[in-house]
Scaffold this motif. Structure first.
Motif, short mmCIF file in Angstrom:
data_model
loop_
_atom_site.label_atom_id
_atom_site.label_comp_id
_atom_site.label_asym_id
_atom_site.label_seq_id
_atom_site.Cartn_x
_atom_site.Cartn_y
_atom_site.Cartn_z
N ARG A 13 3.84 -1.09 6.75
CA ARG A 13 4.54 -1.25 7.86
C ARG A 13 3.82 -2.14 8.93
O ARG A 13 4.08 -1.70 10.36
CB ARG A 13 5.01 0.18 8.50
CG ARG A 13 5.85 1.06 7.83
CD ARG A 13 6.72 2.10 8.23
NE ARG A 13 7.38 1.78 9.69
CZ ARG A 13 8.63 1.26 9.60
NH1 ARG A 13 9.12 0.99 8.59
NH2 ARG A 13 9.13 1.10 10.89
N SER A 14 2.78 -2.75 8.55
CA SER A 14 1.92 -3.54 9.41
C SER A 14 2.67 -4.48 10.55
O SER A 14 2.46 -4.35 11.64
CB SER A 14 0.83 -4.28 8.81
OG SER A 14 1.63 -5.08 7.77
N PHE A 15 3.70 -5.23 10.00
CA PHE A 15 4.44 -6.06 10.72
C PHE A 15 5.11 -5.15 11.95
O PHE A 15 5.38 -5.43 13.00
CB PHE A 15 5.49 -6.89 10.20
CG PHE A 15 6.13 -7.87 10.86
CD1 PHE A 15 5.46 -9.04 11.12
CD2 PHE A 15 7.41 -7.85 11.32
CE1 PHE A 15 6.13 -9.98 12.14
CE2 PHE A 15 7.91 -8.65 12.08
CZ PHE A 15 7.38 -9.88 12.53
N SER A 16 5.83 -4.22 11.43
CA SER A 16 6.52 -3.21 12.28
C SER A 16 5.51 -2.55 13.50
O SER A 16 6.03 -2.67 14.77
CB SER A 16 7.21 -2.14 11.85
OG SER A 16 8.00 -2.68 10.62
N LYS A 69 2.01 -13.50 3.64
CA LYS A 69 2.89 -12.59 2.76
C LYS A 69 3.02 -10.99 2.79
O LYS A 69 3.89 -10.59 2.60
CB LYS A 69 2.18 -12.98 1.13
CG LYS A 69 2.48 -14.37 0.86
CD LYS A 69 2.24 -14.72 -0.62
CE LYS A 69 0.77 -14.51 -1.23
NZ LYS A 69 0.27 -14.95 -2.40
N ASN A 70 1.72 -10.46 3.05
CA ASN A 70 1.88 -9.15 3.11
C ASN A 70 1.91 -8.39 4.27
O ASN A 70 2.48 -7.26 4.51
CB ASN A 70 0.24 -8.58 2.75
CG ASN A 70 -0.25 -8.78 1.43
OD1 ASN A 70 0.37 -8.34 0.49
ND2 ASN A 70 -1.22 -9.73 1.21
#
Length: 338
Positions: A178-181, A169-170
């Protein structure tokens, strides 16, 4: 079952959508409810005269949007502040008394025969919260173990490489901080992993249990938030994963258009979709444009070109550029219009 069609200013596609329902859904009772947000009354009157048993509901923005479009066509007044009627959709669908609902957009149409009683019974037997009728025939949106139920319908037990609710989710869905980026730039994750979680969700083009559709809209505050709906879908899956099965037709039985849009415009292409749709709407209204031409595929380009040939404003070459660019946004992520 209640069939809800979200509609805005494209009665020619609405006509095609309804006709495809009448042609293909059989062996079961259903009601068709149009959720309209700005289609001129004369167009709705024509739709109603052709399909007498449908119901038409109008959003709270209906009158203002019709006026804005008319002012643009007649005077060139700029169109702005076109609010998405999320609260209207949510409230209207929530008021359904049926246990199962089908949600479509006006530019969707059914392409194959659907035995309604059989389909609902399969959903009941397998406790499926929803049944995908449309996923671009792309198994990228079907992540898990698949088992054939019959020669048309399959069940899917969702399985994900990353299953931690916090990370899903996060990081993956919300991209907090912007952790996924960052992980993507480092080569640790691939952007396409997001598509795995669409196994649990469809914005439209699916049959939902009423309960599941309500879950998708929890905490939405009456705005459209696809990330939140995906998170709600994942929460529901995680709580019920021991019994969670998704249904889908082995091949799409719904299709959509890349020849038109209600609002999408591109600064480098000289095509205003409100003017474009006005030309098609008027031609359809006057019986000069057949939206079923080309069915079960999209409307034949030749039918649209025939309308635009008579237009003094919309240029055929600009429409072709617009269509190509619009479609490219989907083919770039592996989605085909075939």
């Amino acid at each position: 079952m209640d069939i809800f069609i979200k509609s805005f200013n494209r009665p020619y596609y609405l006509d095609r959508c309804i006709e495809s329902i009448v042609k293909n859904i059989y062996n079961g009772e259903y009601s068709i409810i149009i959720l309209d947000d700005g289609t001129q009354q004369k167009y709705l009157d024509k739709i109603k005269s052709k399909y007498e048993n449908i119901s038409i509901l109008k959003s709270e923005y209906y009158d203002s949007k019709v006026k804005k479009i008319n002012d643009f066509i007649e005077q060139g007044t700029e169109i702005n502040n076109m609010v998405i009627p999320a609260a209207f959709w949510k409230k209207s669908i929530k008021s359904s008394k049926e246990n199962y609902i089908l949600v479509l957009e006006d530019d969707f149409w059914i392409t194959e025969r659907i035995d309604l009683t059989e389909t609902i019974e399969i959903m009941r037997q397998h406790e499926m919260p929803f049944m995908k009728l449309f996923y671009f025939n792309n198994h990228r949106f079907l992540c898990g173990k698949i088992k054939n139920v019959n020669n048309k319908i399959s069940s899917l037990k969702p399985e994900f490489k990353i299953s931690s609710p916090f990370i899903v989710k996060n990081v993956i869905l919300k991209n907090k901080f912007r952790s996924f980026s960052i992980l993507q730039r480092l080569g640790i994750v691939n952007y396409n992993i997001k598509f795995d979680y669409y196994t649990l969700y469809s914005v439209a083009g699916a049959i939902y249990t009423k309960q599941y559709y309500d879950v998708l809209w929890e905490n939405s505050h009456d705005i459209v938030n696809e990330e939140l709906q995906l998170c709600n879908a994942y929460d529901d899956y995680y709580k019920n994963k021991k019994r969670s099965l998704i249904g889908f037709f082995s091949t799409d039985v719904v299709n959509t258009s890349f020849s038109s849009s209600a609002t999408n415009m591109f600064s480098h292409i000289n095509l205003n979709v409100y003017q474009y749709n006005h030309e098609l709407n008027e031609s359809w209204y006057n019986g000069k444009f057949n939206p079923m031409k080309g069915y079960p595929k999209d409307i034949d380009d030749s039918e649209i070109v025939g309308v635009l040939n008579d237009s003094k404003i919309v240029k055929i070459e600009e429409w072709k550029k617009w269509k190509s660019f619009f479609l490219k946004q989907y083919t770039d992520i592996g989605i085909s219009n075939e």
